[in-house]
Motif scaffolding. Structure first.
Motif, PDB file in Angstrom:
ATOM      1  N   ARG A 176      -6.768  21.521  -2.948  1.00 20.85           N
ATOM      2  CA  ARG A 176      -5.960  20.386  -3.389  1.00 20.85           C
ATOM      3  C   ARG A 176      -4.935  20.112  -2.298  1.00 20.85           C
ATOM      4  O   ARG A 176      -4.143  20.977  -1.954  1.00 20.85           O
ATOM      5  N   ARG A 177      -4.970  18.908  -1.744  1.00 20.76           N
ATOM      6  CA  ARG A 177      -4.028  18.531  -0.687  1.00 20.76           C
ATOM      7  C   ARG A 177      -3.160  17.386  -1.174  1.00 20.76           C
ATOM      8  O   ARG A 177      -3.653  16.446  -1.783  1.00 20.76           O
ATOM      9  N   GLU A 178      -1.865  17.454  -0.870  1.00 24.25           N
ATOM     10  CA  GLU A 178      -0.939  16.399  -1.260  1.00 24.25           C
ATOM     11  C   GLU A 178      -0.334  15.752  -0.021  1.00 24.25           C
ATOM     12  O   GLU A 178      -0.009  16.428   0.953  1.00 24.25           O
ATOM     13  N   TYR A 179      -0.198  14.439  -0.095  1.00 25.64           N
ATOM     14  CA  TYR A 179       0.346  13.661   1.014  1.00 25.64           C
ATOM     15  C   TYR A 179       1.449  12.750   0.487  1.00 25.64           C
ATOM     16  O   TYR A 179       1.487  12.409  -0.691  1.00 25.64           O
ATOM     17  N   ARG A 180       2.323  12.334   1.387  1.00 29.52           N
ATOM     18  CA  ARG A 180       3.397  11.414   1.059  1.00 29.52           C
ATOM     19  C   ARG A 180       3.239  10.172   1.929  1.00 29.52           C
ATOM     20  O   ARG A 180       3.104  10.276   3.160  1.00 29.52           O
ATOM     21  N   VAL A 181       3.230   8.988   1.299  1.00 28.42           N
ATOM     22  CA  VAL A 181       3.043   7.739   2.038  1.00 28.42           C
ATOM     23  C   VAL A 181       4.201   7.539   3.011  1.00 28.42           C
ATOM     24  O   VAL A 181       5.375   7.595   2.631  1.00 28.42           O
ATOM     25  N   SER A 182       3.844   7.317   4.283  1.00 24.58           N
ATOM     26  CA  SER A 182       4.859   7.106   5.315  1.00 24.58           C
ATOM     27  C   SER A 182       5.002   5.639   5.710  1.00 24.58           C
ATOM     28  O   SER A 182       6.087   5.197   6.096  1.00 24.58           O
ATOM     29  N   ARG A 183       3.917   4.871   5.620  1.00 22.32           N
ATOM     30  CA  ARG A 183       4.023   3.435   5.899  1.00 22.32           C
ATOM     31  C   ARG A 183       2.792   2.701   5.369  1.00 22.32           C
ATOM     32  O   ARG A 183       1.749   3.293   5.168  1.00 22.32           O
ATOM     33  N   ILE A 184       2.980   1.412   5.158  1.00 24.43           N
ATOM     34  CA  ILE A 184       1.901   0.531   4.701  1.00 24.43           C
ATOM     35  C   ILE A 184       1.888  -0.671   5.633  1.00 24.43           C
ATOM     36  O   ILE A 184       2.944  -1.232   5.958  1.00 24.43           O
ATOM     37  N   GLU A 185       0.712  -1.051   6.076  1.00 24.84           N
ATOM     38  CA  GLU A 185       0.621  -2.207   6.956  1.00 24.84           C
ATOM     39  C   GLU A 185      -0.523  -3.107   6.535  1.00 24.84           C
ATOM     40  O   GLU A 185      -1.543  -2.645   6.001  1.00 24.84           O
ATOM     41  N   GLN A 186      -0.343  -4.393   6.744  1.00 29.71           N
ATOM     42  CA  GLN A 186      -1.415  -5.367   6.552  1.00 29.71           C
ATOM     43  C   GLN A 186      -1.609  -6.084   7.870  1.00 29.71           C
ATOM     44  O   GLN A 186      -0.688  -6.734   8.371  1.00 29.71           O
ATOM     45  N   ASP A 237     -12.291 -15.738   3.365  1.00 24.03           N
ATOM     46  CA  ASP A 237     -13.083 -16.776   4.023  1.00 24.03           C
ATOM     47  C   ASP A 237     -14.413 -16.873   3.287  1.00 24.03           C
ATOM     48  O   ASP A 237     -15.259 -15.978   3.394  1.00 24.03           O
ATOM     49  N   TRP A 238     -14.612 -17.960   2.548  1.00 25.30           N
ATOM     50  CA  TRP A 238     -15.827 -18.087   1.734  1.00 25.30           C
ATOM     51  C   TRP A 238     -17.072 -18.265   2.594  1.00 25.30           C
ATOM     52  O   TRP A 238     -18.172 -17.889   2.172  1.00 25.30           O
ATOM     53  N   ASP A 239     -16.920 -18.855   3.779  1.00 20.52           N
ATOM     54  CA  ASP A 239     -18.080 -19.026   4.660  1.00 20.52           C
ATOM     55  C   ASP A 239     -18.512 -17.684   5.250  1.00 20.52           C
ATOM     56  O   ASP A 239     -19.703 -17.356   5.285  1.00 20.52           O
ATOM     57  N   ALA A 240     -17.541 -16.907   5.723  1.00 27.90           N
ATOM     58  CA  ALA A 240     -17.853 -15.602   6.317  1.00 27.90           C
ATOM     59  C   ALA A 240     -18.000 -14.515   5.270  1.00 27.90           C
ATOM     60  O   ALA A 240     -18.460 -13.417   5.574  1.00 27.90           O
ATOM     61  N   ARG A 241     -17.597 -14.821   4.021  1.00 27.55           N
ATOM     62  CA  ARG A 241     -17.619 -13.831   2.938  1.00 27.55           C
ATOM     63  C   ARG A 241     -16.842 -12.585   3.339  1.00 27.55           C
ATOM     64  O   ARG A 241     -17.285 -11.455   3.179  1.00 27.55           O
ATOM     65  N   SER A 242     -15.636 -12.811   3.844  1.00 24.96           N
ATOM     66  CA  SER A 242     -14.839 -11.693   4.341  1.00 24.96           C
ATOM     67  C   SER A 242     -13.361 -12.024   4.205  1.00 24.96           C
ATOM     68  O   SER A 242     -12.955 -13.192   4.318  1.00 24.96           O
ATOM     69  N   TYR A 243     -12.560 -10.978   3.961  1.00 32.06           N
ATOM     70  CA  TYR A 243     -11.116 -11.131   3.973  1.00 32.06           C
ATOM     71  C   TYR A 243     -10.608 -11.122   5.407  1.00 32.06           C
ATOM     72  O   TYR A 243     -11.225 -10.557   6.301  1.00 32.06           O
ATOM     73  N   SER A 244      -9.441 -11.723   5.611  1.00 26.41           N
ATOM     74  CA  SER A 244      -8.895 -11.848   6.967  1.00 26.41           C
ATOM     75  C   SER A 244      -8.238 -10.573   7.469  1.00 26.41           C
ATOM     76  O   SER A 244      -8.230 -10.309   8.673  1.00 26.41           O
ATOM     77  N   ASP A 245      -7.699  -9.769   6.553  1.00 26.84           N
ATOM     78  CA  ASP A 245      -6.874  -8.632   6.962  1.00 26.84           C
ATOM     79  C   ASP A 245      -7.409  -7.307   6.432  1.00 26.84           C
ATOM     80  O   ASP A 245      -8.317  -7.278   5.604  1.00 26.84           O
ATOM     81  N   ASN A 246      -6.783  -6.253   6.921  1.00 25.22           N
ATOM     82  CA  ASN A 246      -6.963  -4.918   6.347  1.00 25.22           C
ATOM     83  C   ASN A 246      -5.613  -4.400   5.882  1.00 25.22           C
ATOM     84  O   ASN A 246      -4.611  -4.532   6.589  1.00 25.22           O
ATOM     85  N   VAL A 247      -5.592  -3.822   4.697  1.00 25.64           N
ATOM     86  CA  VAL A 247      -4.426  -3.105   4.204  1.00 25.64           C
ATOM     87  C   VAL A 247      -4.647  -1.633   4.531  1.00 25.64           C
ATOM     88  O   VAL A 247      -5.663  -1.049   4.138  1.00 25.64           O
ATOM     89  N   ILE A 248      -3.718  -1.025   5.253  1.00 21.46           N
ATOM     90  CA  ILE A 248      -3.864   0.356   5.701  1.00 21.46           C
ATOM     91  C   ILE A 248      -2.645   1.152   5.247  1.00 21.46           C
ATOM     92  O   ILE A 248      -1.507   0.780   5.536  1.00 21.46           O
ATOM     93  N   VAL A 249      -2.902   2.229   4.528  1.00 21.93           N
ATOM     94  CA  VAL A 249      -1.840   3.105   4.050  1.00 21.93           C
ATOM     95  C   VAL A 249      -1.902   4.414   4.827  1.00 21.93           C
ATOM     96  O   VAL A 249      -2.961   5.058   4.887  1.00 21.93           O
ATOM     97  N   TRP A 250      -0.786   4.804   5.422  1.00 23.14           N
ATOM     98  CA  TRP A 250      -0.694   6.044   6.176  1.00 23.14           C
ATOM     99  C   TRP A 250       0.118   7.050   5.370  1.00 23.14           C
ATOM    100  O   TRP A 250       1.162   6.719   4.802  1.00 23.14           O
TER     101      TRP A 250
END
Length: 220
Positions: free
Chosen positions: A159-169, A199-212
């Motif tokens: 069991r490993r525990e982590y603490r969120v240090s930053r969130i970026e989009q 983007d409905w044509d590309a069927r894709s979101y523009s960004d990534n949400v990344i949690v560190w």
């Protein structure tokens, strides 16, 4: 919608040598009278793994950098403050060179060519779709996570525990791939999903949400 993460594929080269039988009518040859040539050291071509680019690349996974020991696969993820709980399955690279992501948004994929639950260094990368045909998945809540939030990873007897240090989009084209998929340096947990406009044509979101997140005291 899928989170698109792109990876470096491992190529294996196999050289086959063919031979054919001679004409049976030819006279026999006394091989004892033939000179014997010294055996030459076979030349083995250098194998270079191709780098495949795309919205999210799994960078730094060349054969030379592959993890030397089997990694302990994380099997469960929870974020108590968000009421988030998910099963984790190992994933690799698909035929398009992208990191595989489970079809269901309720399941997260662990990049199995990177560090595992007990590696002690490098980045443990987990990715999941923000949604699927049935609706939003648990990782859609990552947009609401706060710094300092606790994340728990479970593995076989660990069991490993982590603490969120930053969130970026970040726009998918601007994501620092080397940083996300690093196998060396300080241990980090990295959660990735999609965000931004769709983007409905590309069927894709523009960004990534990344949690560190950084490791807390080992709770195994």
């Amino acid at each position: 919608m899928r989170t698109s993460l792109v990876a470096t594929a491992l190529a294996t080269i196999v050289v086959l040598a063919g031979c054919s039988a001679g004409d049976a009518s030819e006279p026999e040859l006394d091989v004892s009278t033939l000179p014997v040539a010294a055996a030459e050291e076979p030349t083995v071509p250098e194998i270079t793994a191709p780098v495949i680019t795309g919205p999210i690349a799994v960078s730094g996974s060349s054969p030379e950098e592959a993890m030397p020991e089997p990694e302990v696969a994380p099997t469960g993820l929870s974020v108590p403050g968000l009421g988030l709980g998910m099963r984790i399955v190992p994933v690799g690279v698909d035929s398009d060179g992208e990191m595989e992501v489970p079809e269901s948004a309720d399941i997260a994929g662990w990049y199995r060519f990177g560090p595992g639950a007990t590696a002690g260094e490098g980045h443990v990368v987990l990715a999941a779709h923000v949604d699927d045909p049935s609706g939003l998945g648990p990782f859609a809540r990552l947009r609401d996570i706060d710094e300092g939030e606790r994340i728990v990873i479970a593995a076989d007897g660990v069991r490993r525990e982590y603490r969120v240090s930053r969130i970026e989009q970040t726009d998918k084209q601007d994501v620092d791939l080397d940083a996300v998929f690093s196998r060396a340096g300080e241990e980090r947990l990295v959660l990735v999903t999609c965000g931004g406009s769709f983007d409905w044509d590309a069927r894709s979101y523009s960004d990534n949400v990344i949690v560190w997140a950084e490791p807390m005291e080992d709770a195994s």
